[in-house]
Write an enzyme that holds these catalytic residues in place. Sequence first.
Site, PDB file in Angstrom:
ATOM      1  N   LYS A  18      49.798 132.474  40.153  1.00  0.00           N
ATOM      2  CA  LYS A  18      50.054 131.808  38.881  1.00  0.00           C
ATOM      3  C   LYS A  18      50.311 132.838  37.788  1.00  0.00           C
ATOM      4  CE  LYS A  18      48.032 128.274  35.838  1.00  0.00           C
ATOM      5  NZ  LYS A  18      46.849 127.407  35.603  1.00  0.00           N
TER       6      LYS A  18
ATOM      7  N   LYS B 290      47.825 135.733  31.801  1.00  0.00           N
ATOM      8  CA  LYS B 290      47.704 136.791  30.805  1.00  0.00           C
ATOM      9  C   LYS B 290      46.828 137.932  31.293  1.00  0.00           C
ATOM     10  CE  LYS B 290      43.684 134.909  28.408  1.00  0.00           C
ATOM     11  NZ  LYS B 290      43.325 134.068  29.554  1.00  0.00           N
TER      12      LYS B 290
ATOM     13  N   LYS C 289      34.897 131.543  39.154  1.00  0.00           N
ATOM     14  CA  LYS C 289      34.569 132.374  37.993  1.00  0.00           C
ATOM     15  C   LYS C 289      33.210 133.057  38.146  1.00  0.00           C
ATOM     16  CE  LYS C 289      37.394 130.013  34.531  1.00  0.00           C
ATOM     17  NZ  LYS C 289      37.404 129.318  33.215  1.00  0.00           N
TER      18      LYS C 289
END
Length: 331
Positions: free
Chosen positions: A194, A197, A111
């Site tokens: 994966k 969204k 991240k």
Amino acid sequence: MFSGIQPSGGLTLGNYLGAIRRFVTMQDQGGFAQTLYCMVDMHAITVWQDPDALRRNTRELAAGYLAAGLDPARSILFNQSRVPEHAQLAWVFNCVARMGWMGRMTQWKDKAGKNAEAASLGLFAYPALMAADILLYHATHVPVGEDQKQHLELTRDVAAKFNHDYGVDFFPVTEPVIEGTATRVMSLRDGTKKMSKSDPSDASRINLTDDADTIARKIRKARTDPEPLPSDYAGLRDRPEARNLVNIYAALSDQGTDQVMRTHGGSQFGAFKPALAELAVETLAPISAEMARLMQDPAEIDRTLAAGALRARDIAAPILERTYDIVGMLR
């Protein structure tokens, strides 16, 4: 038993099969003194969030919990920020956990990326908050996906170090619960990634807010290969898109993958996809409709979360008080 999901918006089939459905099963099966399911909004703000969107996303996640079958009379449902003991215990754990532990976290590296100096301190330290989420309730079991195993291992390390440092046997060494055929649901457009969204293609995922026609259309258009389904699951090893659809079918039907292959082995996708679409619509369309109904009354969702927070604090406050006592803080 404790678990939580970030209210970052856009609940997908992956969230449902990988987490929420398992929460419902654990609630319904019993065997735990208490089941607690949290909307971890404090984790969400480790990266900037639009305040109005965060409020809506938290309510939408709560609606997803309720629509899927979590019962606030049998499980404690609450959002993290309503229980201040989470942040208070997290500070104690910030002082127990080591910098090196945090720096090795794979999700921190992913991240923060190359611009780690600009990432928030909260993003770096949030595994200590996750440990506090779990250990604040002396949770013995946590259902997690494969991508969260490392954080649960850190939670176990924090518990063990605290107990060792203070010569107590206070915090339990929590066990991960990883089970099911679809704990990691992949993209409908790329079976090596994966379901997310954040994927720019809405066709890559099934949203829990999708209606029946949309669910069916996305499955019909899901990427596959030209070969029929094999007679055994091992034959899907190098066929990620086909394997993903079989996994989804198995999870939605509560079957093992071997059983699915016995039934559908040899079928072309022209026959398998409609069967999967029918199953997905049967399972997910009622959840979508109930979520839409619940979101029409946000005040009722807020009342449910407030009541859950009071129950959570009844458990959390004495554990935090005892932690402070062990550490030597005057109260």
